[in-house]
Design a protein around this motif. Structure first.
Motif, PDB file in Angstrom:
ATOM      1  N   LEU A   1     -13.951  78.781  72.791  1.00 34.08           N
ATOM      2  CA  LEU A   1     -13.833  79.496  74.061  1.00 34.08           C
ATOM      3  C   LEU A   1     -13.782  81.004  73.829  1.00 34.08           C
ATOM      4  N   LEU A   2     -13.047  81.451  72.817  1.00 28.77           N
ATOM      5  CA  LEU A   2     -13.012  82.877  72.489  1.00 28.77           C
ATOM      6  C   LEU A   2     -14.408  83.411  72.176  1.00 28.77           C
ATOM      7  N   ALA A   3     -15.175  82.664  71.400  1.00 27.33           N
ATOM      8  CA  ALA A   3     -16.533  83.100  71.060  1.00 27.33           C
ATOM      9  C   ALA A   3     -17.406  83.206  72.304  1.00 27.33           C
ATOM     10  N   ASP A   4     -17.321  82.207  73.175  1.00 25.50           N
ATOM     11  CA  ASP A   4     -18.125  82.235  74.401  1.00 25.50           C
ATOM     12  C   ASP A   4     -17.691  83.371  75.322  1.00 25.50           C
ATOM     13  N   LEU A   5     -16.384  83.561  75.470  1.00 25.06           N
ATOM     14  CA  LEU A   5     -15.891  84.628  76.334  1.00 25.06           C
ATOM     15  C   LEU A   5     -16.228  86.001  75.774  1.00 25.06           C
ATOM     16  N   ARG A   6     -16.230  86.135  74.463  1.00 27.08           N
ATOM     17  CA  ARG A   6     -16.622  87.402  73.844  1.00 27.08           C
ATOM     18  C   ARG A   6     -18.070  87.734  74.191  1.00 27.08           C
ATOM     19  N   GLY A   7     -18.931  86.737  74.151  1.00 26.77           N
ATOM     20  CA  GLY A   7     -20.324  86.942  74.533  1.00 26.77           C
ATOM     21  C   GLY A   7     -20.461  87.355  75.994  1.00 26.77           C
ATOM     22  N   VAL A   8     -19.680  86.720  76.868  1.00 29.78           N
ATOM     23  CA  VAL A   8     -19.684  87.063  78.291  1.00 29.78           C
ATOM     24  C   VAL A   8     -19.247  88.510  78.476  1.00 29.78           C
ATOM     25  N   LEU A   9     -18.144  88.872  77.849  1.00 24.72           N
ATOM     26  CA  LEU A   9     -17.606  90.224  77.981  1.00 24.72           C
ATOM     27  C   LEU A   9     -18.619  91.257  77.501  1.00 24.72           C
ATOM     28  N   LYS A  10     -19.201  91.030  76.339  1.00 24.81           N
ATOM     29  CA  LYS A  10     -20.181  91.972  75.788  1.00 24.81           C
ATOM     30  C   LYS A  10     -21.423  92.088  76.671  1.00 24.81           C
ATOM     31  N   SER A  11     -21.811  90.997  77.310  1.00 24.95           N
ATOM     32  CA  SER A  11     -23.030  91.033  78.128  1.00 24.95           C
ATOM     33  C   SER A  11     -22.855  91.862  79.399  1.00 24.95           C
ATOM     34  N   HIS A  12     -21.620  92.102  79.809  1.00 26.93           N
ATOM     35  CA  HIS A  12     -21.358  92.843  81.040  1.00 26.93           C
ATOM     36  C   HIS A  12     -21.068  94.321  80.816  1.00 26.93           C
ATOM     37  N   ILE A  13     -20.786  94.710  79.587  1.00 26.15           N
ATOM     38  CA  ILE A  13     -20.383  96.096  79.328  1.00 26.15           C
ATOM     39  C   ILE A  13     -21.451  96.769  78.476  1.00 26.15           C
ATOM     40  N   ALA A  14     -22.072  97.782  79.049  1.00 26.07           N
ATOM     41  CA  ALA A  14     -23.184  98.461  78.395  1.00 26.07           C
ATOM     42  C   ALA A  14     -22.759  99.737  77.671  1.00 26.07           C
ATOM     43  N   GLN A  15     -21.467 100.003  77.617  1.00 25.00           N
ATOM     44  CA  GLN A  15     -20.954 101.206  76.963  1.00 25.00           C
ATOM     45  C   GLN A  15     -20.146 100.819  75.728  1.00 25.00           C
ATOM     46  N   SER A  16     -20.112 101.713  74.771  1.00 23.81           N
ATOM     47  CA  SER A  16     -19.263 101.483  73.602  1.00 23.81           C
ATOM     48  C   SER A  16     -17.802 101.591  74.032  1.00 23.81           C
ATOM     49  N   CYS A  17     -16.973 100.678  73.541  1.00 27.31           N
ATOM     50  CA  CYS A  17     -15.553 100.695  73.890  1.00 27.31           C
ATOM     51  C   CYS A  17     -14.795  99.801  72.920  1.00 27.31           C
ATOM     52  N   HIS A  18     -13.491  99.927  72.953  1.00 31.68           N
ATOM     53  CA  HIS A  18     -12.629  98.998  72.225  1.00 31.68           C
ATOM     54  C   HIS A  18     -12.472  97.755  73.093  1.00 31.68           C
ATOM     55  N   MET A  19     -12.462  96.599  72.453  1.00 29.28           N
ATOM     56  CA  MET A  19     -12.437  95.345  73.196  1.00 29.28           C
ATOM     57  C   MET A  19     -11.384  94.415  72.613  1.00 29.28           C
ATOM     58  N   SER A  20     -10.590  93.814  73.483  1.00 31.10           N
ATOM     59  CA  SER A  20      -9.608  92.809  73.068  1.00 31.10           C
ATOM     60  C   SER A  20      -9.754  91.599  73.973  1.00 31.10           C
ATOM     61  N   LEU A  21      -9.490  90.439  73.414  1.00 27.52           N
ATOM     62  CA  LEU A  21      -9.654  89.188  74.145  1.00 27.52           C
ATOM     63  C   LEU A  21      -8.596  88.222  73.651  1.00 27.52           C
ATOM     64  N   GLY A  22      -7.943  87.526  74.575  1.00 25.81           N
ATOM     65  CA  GLY A  22      -6.924  86.576  74.167  1.00 25.81           C
ATOM     66  C   GLY A  22      -6.832  85.386  75.095  1.00 25.81           C
ATOM     67  N   ILE A  23      -6.395  84.270  74.518  1.00 29.80           N
ATOM     68  CA  ILE A  23      -6.093  83.064  75.288  1.00 29.80           C
ATOM     69  C   ILE A  23      -4.610  82.787  75.084  1.00 29.80           C
ATOM     70  N   ARG A  24      -3.899  82.630  76.187  1.00 33.83           N
ATOM     71  CA  ARG A  24      -2.475  82.311  76.133  1.00 33.83           C
ATOM     72  C   ARG A  24      -2.249  80.983  76.847  1.00 33.83           C
ATOM     73  N   PHE A  25      -1.162  80.337  76.499  1.00 32.09           N
ATOM     74  CA  PHE A  25      -0.811  79.087  77.152  1.00 32.09           C
ATOM     75  C   PHE A  25       0.551  79.221  77.815  1.00 32.09           C
ATOM     76  N   SER A  26       0.644  78.713  79.025  1.00 30.25           N
ATOM     77  CA  SER A  26       1.894  78.737  79.781  1.00 30.25           C
ATOM     78  C   SER A  26       2.911  77.824  79.106  1.00 30.25           C
ATOM     79  N   ASP A  27       4.191  78.109  79.336  1.00 28.13           N
ATOM     80  CA  ASP A  27       5.231  77.265  78.762  1.00 28.13           C
ATOM     81  C   ASP A  27       5.842  76.371  79.840  1.00 28.13           C
ATOM     82  N   ASP A  28       6.935  75.703  79.518  1.00 26.99           N
ATOM     83  CA  ASP A  28       7.571  74.759  80.443  1.00 26.99           C
ATOM     84  C   ASP A  28       8.216  75.438  81.651  1.00 26.99           C
ATOM     85  N   ALA A  29       8.368  76.746  81.601  1.00 25.31           N
ATOM     86  CA  ALA A  29       8.994  77.474  82.706  1.00 25.31           C
ATOM     87  C   ALA A  29       7.942  78.047  83.647  1.00 25.31           C
TER      88      ALA A  29
END
Length: 114
Positions: free
Chosen positions: A72-100
């Protein structure tokens, strides 16, 4: 129901709603039971260096293992890169909710949210 949060310096020019729609489609393509992916975009004029951060938060499930996360990270990275035509710093993360954490739908007068 996953959430996607897009935080970015406002010097980047792209169509945030279109990117969030593609994030939703990407999550659903990998996990057909994920449901709608609620997306929010937060541009900021107060930034140091052009940057974008995409965070996707999901409920933990047994099939959302390390291999799922890396794919999923690899696919989302491709999506993100395809939408941004400028050089920039890029971060991407997947988090999971807890029991609360709970999720659901608030329906008023029988009208479901779109």
């Amino acid at each position: 129901m996953p959430h996607a949060e897009l935080k970015f310096s406002s010097d980047l020019i792209f169509d945030a709603p279109a990117l969030l729609r593609e994030v939703e489609a990407t999550v659903q393509a990998m996990d057909s039971d994920a449901g709608a992916c609620k997306g929010r975009a937060y541009p900021t004029d107060q930034a140091h260096h052009p940057h974008v951060l995409l965070e996707v938060c999901m409920l933990p499930k047994t099939h959302r293992d390390a291999a799922f996360q890396q794919a999923l990270l690899a696919d989302l990275r491709g999506v993100l890169k395809s939408h941004i035509a400028q050089s920039c710093h890029m971060s991407l993360g997947i988090r999971f909710s807890d029991d609360a954490y709970i999720t659901g739908t608030h329906v008023v007068n029988g009208v479901e949210p779109d």
